[in-house]
Design a protein around this motif. Sequence first.
Motif, PDB file in Angstrom:
ATOM      1  N   ALA A 310       0.844  -1.190   0.000  1.00  0.00           N
ATOM      2  CA  ALA A 310       0.000   0.000   0.000  1.00  0.00           C
ATOM      3  C   ALA A 310       0.882   1.244   0.000  1.00  0.00           C
ATOM      4  O   ALA A 310       1.507   1.564   1.010  1.00  0.00           O
ATOM      5  N   TRP A 311       0.922   1.909  -1.139  1.00  0.00           N
ATOM      6  CA  TRP A 311       1.689   3.155  -1.246  1.00  0.00           C
ATOM      7  C   TRP A 311       0.800   4.288  -0.743  1.00  0.00           C
ATOM      8  O   TRP A 311       0.121   4.965  -1.521  1.00  0.00           O
ATOM      9  N   VAL A 312       0.796   4.482   0.567  1.00  0.00           N
ATOM     10  CA  VAL A 312      -0.118   5.420   1.205  1.00  0.00           C
ATOM     11  C   VAL A 312       0.654   6.279   2.202  1.00  0.00           C
ATOM     12  O   VAL A 312       1.451   5.772   2.990  1.00  0.00           O
ATOM     13  N   GLU A 313       0.447   7.570   2.129  1.00  0.00           N
ATOM     14  CA  GLU A 313       0.992   8.507   3.110  1.00  0.00           C
ATOM     15  C   GLU A 313      -0.156   9.387   3.594  1.00  0.00           C
ATOM     16  O   GLU A 313      -1.105   9.635   2.851  1.00  0.00           O
ATOM     17  N   PRO A 314      -0.087   9.887   4.832  1.00  0.00           N
ATOM     18  CA  PRO A 314       0.952   9.676   5.837  1.00  0.00           C
ATOM     19  C   PRO A 314       0.800   8.329   6.537  1.00  0.00           C
ATOM     20  O   PRO A 314      -0.160   7.593   6.288  1.00  0.00           O
ATOM     21  N   LEU A 315       1.730   8.031   7.418  1.00  0.00           N
ATOM     22  CA  LEU A 315       1.735   6.745   8.103  1.00  0.00           C
ATOM     23  C   LEU A 315       0.481   6.514   8.930  1.00  0.00           C
ATOM     24  O   LEU A 315       0.013   5.378   9.051  1.00  0.00           O
TER      25      LEU A 315
END
Length: 582
Positions: A310-315
Amino acid sequence: MTTIAAPTPLTHTEPTPSAPGREWWRSAVIYQVYPRSFADSDGDGMGDLPGITHRLPALRELGVDAVWLSPFQSSPQRDAGYDVSDYRDVDVRFGTLADFDRMLATAHDLGLRVIIDIVPNHSSSDHRWFQEALAAGPGSPERARYIFRDGTGENGDLPPNNWESIFGGGAWTRVTEADGRPGQWYLHLFDKSQPDFDWENPWVWEQFRGILRFWLDRGVDGFRVDVAHGMVKEAGLPDYTPPAHTGSMGGAAPTLETGGIPLEPEIAAHAGGEPATPPYFAQDGVHAIYRDWHTVLDEYSGDRVLCGEAWVEPLDKLARWVRPDEMQQTFNFAYLETPWNAAALRSVIDRSIAAFSSVGAPSTWVLSNHDVVRHATRLALHGENLQGHGIGPKTTGLPDPVFALHRARAATALMLALPGSAYLYQGEELGLPEAIDLPDDARQDPTWFRTNGERYGRDGCRVPIPWEGTEASYGFGPTAASWLPQPSTWAAYTRSSQAGVPGSTLTMYQDALDARRRYDLAFGSPEWIDLGEGTLAFRSGEVTVVVNFGEAPVALPEGEVVLASGALDGGMLPRDTTAWLV
C-alpha cells in the motif's frame, strides 16, 4: 572500553506456536524470492519452483523466518507475472502445482513459512474472464467483472477520463466489438494487458474468496497483496491530475503509482496535513474487502497473514490497513523512501512505531524489493531517483559501488535492529548493486516500452542472482542462460565466495539475524541516546545501536561490539557504519 565479540555460531529453531502478542508475523524476517531470478533448475534461463526448492536450505542458513514468493501463477508474463491468467495454477515456465506442493513442504520442513503474491486489482487480458467479457458485449454480466465505460466526445472516441497509466500513457484502451465497430473502453492502471477488476461487483468478491481458499487449503501461510491501496475507485471516476513534484535523492516523485503522494516522509509532514487522495487509490472501500478476507483467513489455523503493498501517506493513514480486523502487516514505504540522513530516519522511525502501535500492529521495515533501485546503489545516488523510473547507463550521479555498499550495509544493520518485522529482497544479503549497464535490447519492463525508452524501469533490480562460480550464470542455473544478462562483475558477489568469510556481506547478514533473534530486538522498545550531531543512537533492551552519518569517526560508548557493518578503528566508528553493543 569497547571490545569486539567473537562471532557467535548460528543457531536455528523451528517456528514455535504463537502466543497472544507473539504471533510469528510480529517479529518475522521475511525473504522475498522473485521466482524468475532466484534459481533455475532446467537451464532455460528462467528461475522456477524446483530451483527454489533446491536453494531453500541456503535461506534457512541465512536465518530468515519466512519466504515471500512473487507471482508464479499462470501468466503471459507481459509484466513479469503480475498479469495473471489463471489464479489457481502454476505457470509452465515455473513448474507445476506438484512442484509448488514440494516446495511448500520443503520450506515447512525447514521451519520456513511461505507467503505468496495475490494480484486482485487486475488480471491479465488473456484471462478467461476478460475474454468472456469482450465476447459478451456492453451491458452483460461478463463485462461487469471489469471497469468498462463508454467513451466521451463525438462517437465515444475519447477515453472516459484523463487518468494515466503507471507505466506511462493513457489508462484506458478502446475495444473492438464483435461486430467490428469501435466499442467501449476498459480501465488499466498498469499495462493495457492488465484490465482492472470492478470491485463493486459481488461476483469479483466471491471469486477471490475462492482463490484465497485454494492456496490456503494447500498450506500457504499468507498473502502479499499487490496494489493493496487500489481495487476501489471513486464513484463517477472523476478526472484527476497529480500535483507536480520534483523528486530528490532517496525520495520518489509522486507518479500515478504513489497516487500523487510524496513518499519522502518529511514532505508530507512539512506540508501540514494529509495529502489529497486520488480517485483510483486509497479509497475507504478497500477496507471492507480486507475485513472480508480477514474472516476467510480466520477459517484456518496457524496465524495466516495478509501483508499489503500500500503506497499510502501519511503513516497514520497507512495504519488503517492493519487494524485488528484487517491486514496483519503492510509495507513501510515511507521508511524505504527516506534518504540517508539521521534526522529524517529518526523521524520516520518514531512516526512508524507510533502509527502502527496505535492499532496494535507491528511496524515493518524494508530497503529493497523488485520495484525499486537496490539500496546498495540507491542510498548513495547523487542524482534524481523517481520511483519506478529506474536508472541506467545515461543516469547522472551514479555512486562509487564500494562506497555505496558500505552505506547500504550500515542501513541494513540499522533496519534489523528495529522492532517489528523486516523484509529482505533476494540478493541484498550478497550486497548486489543495481544492474545498470543492461543493453537496451535486453530490457523487458513495460515501463521501458510504454515510455519509448525514456524510463529504464525496474529490470536493474530483477537480474538473476549469483550463487557460485566465475562464469556462465554464476550458478543461477546449469547453463549460461539468463533471462536478463548478469553483469560481468558479479563473480565477486556470489554466495560461495562470501560464505564463512569474516566481513563479507553475507556473513554480516547472518550475524545480524542471529543477534536480532538472540537479543529479541523485534520486541524491543528503542530509547534514543544523544551522541552528537550526525549520529543516530538508541538502546533497545540489552543492545545499544549507533550509526555514524557524519564525515568524521565518532567514539563508541563502552560495551562489547556484537555486530558492526564495517571495520572499526579501535573504539571509533567510521562514517556510514553501524555498530551494535551490549
